[in-house]
Design a protein around this motif. Structure first.
Motif, short mmCIF file in Angstrom:
data_model
loop_
_atom_site.label_atom_id
_atom_site.label_comp_id
_atom_site.label_asym_id
_atom_site.label_seq_id
_atom_site.Cartn_x
_atom_site.Cartn_y
_atom_site.Cartn_z
N MET A 68 39.89 60.93 20.75
CA MET A 68 39.75 59.91 21.81
C MET A 68 41.11 59.38 22.23
SD MET A 68 36.58 59.59 22.61
CE MET A 68 36.40 58.00 23.36
N ALA A 69 41.99 59.16 21.27
CA ALA A 69 43.34 58.68 21.58
C ALA A 69 44.11 59.70 22.41
CB ALA A 69 44.09 58.34 20.30
N VAL A 70 43.98 60.97 22.07
CA VAL A 70 44.68 62.01 22.82
C VAL A 70 44.16 62.09 24.26
CG1 VAL A 70 45.02 64.51 23.02
CG2 VAL A 70 45.32 63.38 20.82
N MET A 71 42.84 62.12 24.41
CA MET A 71 42.27 62.27 25.76
C MET A 71 42.49 61.04 26.63
SD MET A 71 38.86 64.39 24.79
CE MET A 71 38.29 64.56 26.46
N TYR A 72 42.25 59.86 26.08
CA TYR A 72 42.48 58.65 26.87
C TYR A 72 43.96 58.36 27.03
CZ TYR A 72 37.60 57.48 27.31
OH TYR A 72 36.29 57.50 27.66
N LEU A 132 42.09 69.17 32.12
CA LEU A 132 40.73 69.69 31.94
C LEU A 132 40.63 70.85 30.97
CD1 LEU A 132 39.21 69.61 35.52
CD2 LEU A 132 38.47 68.34 33.53
N TRP A 133 41.69 71.62 30.82
CA TRP A 133 41.59 72.81 29.98
C TRP A 133 42.38 72.68 28.69
CZ3 TRP A 133 38.03 76.31 30.74
CH2 TRP A 133 37.44 76.39 31.99
N ILE A 134 43.67 72.52 28.77
CA ILE A 134 44.53 72.58 27.59
C ILE A 134 44.23 71.44 26.61
CG2 ILE A 134 46.91 72.64 26.77
CD1 ILE A 134 46.10 75.09 28.48
N VAL A 135 44.21 70.21 27.09
CA VAL A 135 43.97 69.07 26.21
C VAL A 135 42.58 69.16 25.57
CG1 VAL A 135 43.73 66.56 26.13
CG2 VAL A 135 45.58 67.58 27.42
N ASN A 136 41.57 69.51 26.33
CA ASN A 136 40.23 69.60 25.78
C ASN A 136 40.09 70.75 24.79
OD1 ASN A 136 39.09 67.39 27.07
ND2 ASN A 136 38.83 68.55 28.94
N ILE A 137 40.75 71.86 25.02
CA ILE A 137 40.71 72.97 24.07
C ILE A 137 41.37 72.57 22.76
CG2 ILE A 137 41.65 75.27 23.59
CD1 ILE A 137 41.07 75.93 26.55
N ILE A 138 42.49 71.88 22.84
CA ILE A 138 43.19 71.42 21.63
C ILE A 138 42.32 70.44 20.86
CG2 ILE A 138 45.16 70.07 20.81
CD1 ILE A 138 46.78 71.40 23.09
N VAL A 139 41.73 69.47 21.56
CA VAL A 139 40.89 68.47 20.88
C VAL A 139 39.65 69.12 20.27
CG1 VAL A 139 39.42 66.45 21.30
CG2 VAL A 139 41.74 66.52 22.20
N SER A 140 39.02 70.04 20.99
CA SER A 140 37.83 70.69 20.42
C SER A 140 38.20 71.57 19.23
CB SER A 140 37.10 71.50 21.48
OG SER A 140 37.91 72.54 21.96
N PHE A 141 39.35 72.22 19.27
CA PHE A 141 39.82 72.99 18.13
C PHE A 141 40.04 72.08 16.92
CE2 PHE A 141 43.32 74.78 15.63
CZ PHE A 141 42.76 75.99 15.27
N LEU A 142 40.64 70.92 17.15
CA LEU A 142 40.84 69.97 16.05
C LEU A 142 39.51 69.49 15.48
CD1 LEU A 142 43.76 67.77 17.39
CD2 LEU A 142 43.83 69.38 15.49
N TYR A 143 38.55 69.22 16.34
CA TYR A 143 37.23 68.78 15.86
C TYR A 143 36.61 69.84 14.94
CZ TYR A 143 36.83 64.87 19.18
OH TYR A 143 37.00 63.71 19.87
#
Length: 75
Positions: free
Chosen positions: A13-17, A53-64
Motif C-alpha cells: 500500500m505504501a509503494v502504490m500510494y 499500471l504495469w511495473i509497480v503493480n507487478i513488483i507489488v504482486s510479486f512481493l505479495y
C-alpha cells in the motif's frame, strides 16, 4: 478490519500510494511535467501507464506472492 493484515500488505500500500502521491505532488509543483514530450508521447502516459499500471503493480504482486510463500513455510 485491518488488524490481521500481514506487513507486506502495508508495504504494498505504501509503494502504490507513495507512487501516486509522489507524482501528484510533482505534477502540481512542476508546471509542464505532465505534457512534456518523452519519445513523442506526453510524459504522463509513460510514467502512469507503463510504470504506474504495469511495473509497480507487478513488483507489488510479486512481493505479495513471495512473502506469503515465506510465511506459509514458517508455519
Amino acid at each position: 478490519m485491518f488488524k490481521g493484515m500481514p506487513k507486506i500488505f502495508w508495504v504494498g500500500m505504501a509503494v502504490m500510494y507513495g507512487w501516486c502521491f509522489f507524482f501528484m505532488f510533482l505534477e502540481m509543483t512542476i508546471p509542464e511535467l505532465p505534457l512534456t514530450k518523452f519519445m513523442g508521447v506526453p510524459a504522463c502516459y509513460i510514467y502512469n501507464w507503463i510504470f504506474g499500471l504495469w511495473i509497480v503493480n507487478i513488483i507489488v504482486s510479486f512481493l505479495y506472492v513471495k512473502m506469503e510463500e515465506k510465511r506459509e513455510a514458517k508455519q
